[in-house]
Design a protein around this motif. Structure first.
Motif, PDB file in Angstrom:
ATOM      1  N   CYS A 125     -73.449   1.652 -61.606  1.00  0.00           N
ATOM      2  CA  CYS A 125     -73.163   1.416 -60.189  1.00  0.00           C
ATOM      3  C   CYS A 125     -74.197   0.414 -59.688  1.00  0.00           C
ATOM      4  O   CYS A 125     -73.845  -0.625 -59.145  1.00  0.00           O
ATOM      5  CB  CYS A 125     -73.253   2.737 -59.434  1.00  0.00           C
ATOM      6  N   LYS A 154     -76.473  -3.064 -52.533  1.00  0.00           N
ATOM      7  CA  LYS A 154     -75.509  -1.968 -52.499  1.00  0.00           C
ATOM      8  C   LYS A 154     -75.054  -1.653 -51.079  1.00  0.00           C
ATOM      9  O   LYS A 154     -75.884  -1.416 -50.202  1.00  0.00           O
ATOM     10  CB  LYS A 154     -76.141  -0.694 -53.092  1.00  0.00           C
ATOM     11  N   HIS A 295     -64.522   3.953 -58.549  1.00  0.00           N
ATOM     12  CA  HIS A 295     -64.532   4.127 -57.097  1.00  0.00           C
ATOM     13  C   HIS A 295     -63.211   4.656 -56.574  1.00  0.00           C
ATOM     14  O   HIS A 295     -63.162   5.233 -55.495  1.00  0.00           O
ATOM     15  CB  HIS A 295     -64.947   2.824 -56.404  1.00  0.00           C
ATOM     16  N   GLU A 321     -67.772   2.523 -64.186  1.00  0.00           N
ATOM     17  CA  GLU A 321     -69.224   2.627 -64.110  1.00  0.00           C
ATOM     18  C   GLU A 321     -69.773   3.417 -65.302  1.00  0.00           C
ATOM     19  O   GLU A 321     -69.286   4.506 -65.624  1.00  0.00           O
ATOM     20  CB  GLU A 321     -69.636   3.300 -62.799  1.00  0.00           C
ATOM     21  N   ASP A 332     -73.857   7.054 -56.912  1.00  0.00           N
ATOM     22  CA  ASP A 332     -72.612   7.447 -57.591  1.00  0.00           C
ATOM     23  C   ASP A 332     -72.835   8.218 -58.903  1.00  0.00           C
ATOM     24  O   ASP A 332     -72.132   7.979 -59.906  1.00  0.00           O
ATOM     25  CB  ASP A 332     -71.731   6.206 -57.833  1.00  0.00           C
ATOM     26  N   GLN A 335     -69.764  10.026 -60.751  1.00  0.00           N
ATOM     27  CA  GLN A 335     -68.605   9.321 -61.310  1.00  0.00           C
ATOM     28  C   GLN A 335     -68.930   8.412 -62.499  1.00  0.00           C
ATOM     29  O   GLN A 335     -68.024   7.880 -63.129  1.00  0.00           O
ATOM     30  CB  GLN A 335     -67.906   8.502 -60.208  1.00  0.00           C
TER      31      GLN A 335
HETATM   32 MN    MN Z   1     -70.668   2.773 -57.370  1.00  0.00          MN
END
Ligand code: MN
Ligand code: PEP
Length: 372
Positions: A125, A154, A295, A321, A332, A335
């Protein structure tokens, strides 16, 4: 004098209908000619003063039995249909549409291509350290993946969350990618950073939250870097194609459209992956379409079936990711796949490559490609 028969009266009505229709068609033709003249001379399509004047004159000449109100209503409808007719003619064919170019666009970046066989864009990420990124990069090379992603600026929902390493992150990204001969993708969030990010990265990502940032689109459109344009959180497909058009109209047609899930009422996934977006975008435009599985889902356990679905629907690539230690990732965490999970994922979506360091092959030789 004898009353005409009902049949006779009905025939009269049909004859009048035909005459009205003929006159409407004639009016439509005149309106179209008017529009041509207006377009040449730059006069606006809609002219409320003139409509008002025409309505007033018509009502003044109304001899009944229809009320003035009914006459006003009927003519207003005719005027509105005429404006709609003019505006449709004014609508320009988008540069990024299939109508402008029927063949798919292949975006070449060094010796890699997006738009042909499906590609995988993988990486953390956020770039957190050189060691972190190097571990991922080595894994990508050993798995035959050519595209390394990693955020350095970010977009975070909280101002207190990790905002990325900024310029330091860009330098790490460039250094690691060079070491392993990888093509990089990273987000640019601010017009003032476009130059800096362009110097360090191969593909500029415009994030979902910035899809409508027209200043940013203009600035990025003036570079010659390929752009990965993400669909906004609640953007329709037309609303995604317009920013792509903005990039193209500034001179940069190298746009990769990215479906990354949209906001719906469903809470089991971070967003809802809109599979229909893939064939619809590919029908509407010649630009390549990739799918960001991380995402769109916000979880790891369903990325493989959704990756297969995306490829089956005609996606030109998948973004995902990958982090060496997802549990301690600075953004994140839930994920991101670890390297073993990523290796398995590639196998499950049919993009595992037997020969390391070469490009991934098509899903499978006998898998039908989506008809477009
Ligand atoms: Mn991300
Ligand atoms: C990302 O890819 O790092 C990202 C923030 O994605 P999105 O803009 O789609 O939320």
């Amino acid at each position: 004098m004898t009353e005409p028969s009902l049949d006779q009266l009905r025939r009269d009505l049909e004859r009048i209908n035909d005459s009205i229709l003929d006159l409407l068609c004639e009016r439509g033709e005149v309106v179209t000619a008017v529009q041509r003249v207006k377009q040449k001379t730059g006069i606006p399509t809609f002219n409320p003063e003139r409509e008002h004047q025409m309505l007033t004159e018509l009502v003044a000449r109304n001899r009944g039995p229809f009320s003035d109100e009914a006459i006003r209503h009927l003519f207003k409808e005719i005027f509105q249909a005429s404006v709609a007719l003019m505006e449709k003619r004014r609508e320009r064919v988008l540069r990024v549409s299939r109508a402008s170019r029927s063949e798919d666009l292949f975006i070449r970046i060094g010796d890699r291509t997006i738009g042909d066989d499906p590609v995988v864009i993988a990486g953390p990420c956020a770039v957190e350290s050189e060691e972190q990124l190097d571990t991922v990069a080595r894994a990508l090379v050993s798995l035959g993946i050519g595209f390394l992603r990693g955020g350095t600026f970010k977009p975070r929902s909280s101002p207190y969350s990790f905002q990325g390493l900024g310029e330091l992150g860009l330098r790490i990204l460039q250094k690691v990618a060079k070491r392993h001969n990888l093509t990089t993708v990273t987000e640019v969030m601010d017009t003032r950073a476009v130059g800096l990010v362009s110097e360090h990265a191969d593909v500029l990502q415009i994030g979902a939250r910035n899809m409508h940032n027209y200043e940013l689109l203009r600035e990025v459109g003036r570079t010659d870097k390929p752009v990965l344009l993400k669909r906004g959180l609640s953007a329709t497909l037309d609303e995604l194609l317009r920013p792509a058009e903005s990039l193209a109209s500034e001179g940069n047609e190298k746009v990769i459209l990215c479906e990354r899930g949209i906001r719906t009422f469903e809470r089991q996934t971070r967003n809802t992956l809109d599979i229909s977006a893939i064939p619809l975008l590919r029908q509407a435009s010649f630009l390549p379409v990739i799918v960001d599985l991380s995402h769109s889902t916000g979880r790891k356990d369903i990325v493989a079936p959704l990756g297969r679905a995306a490829l089956a629907a005609g996606a030109n690539g998948l973004m995902i990711e990958v982090h060496p230690f997802p549990a301690v990732a600075r953004s994140d965490a839930q994920q991101q796949l670890d390297i073993d999970e990523f290796t398995l994922f590639l196998d499950q979506v049919g993009l595992a490559d037997a020969s390391p360091a070469s490009a991934p092959r098509r899903v499978t030789a006998d898998q039908p490609r989506i008809a477009r």
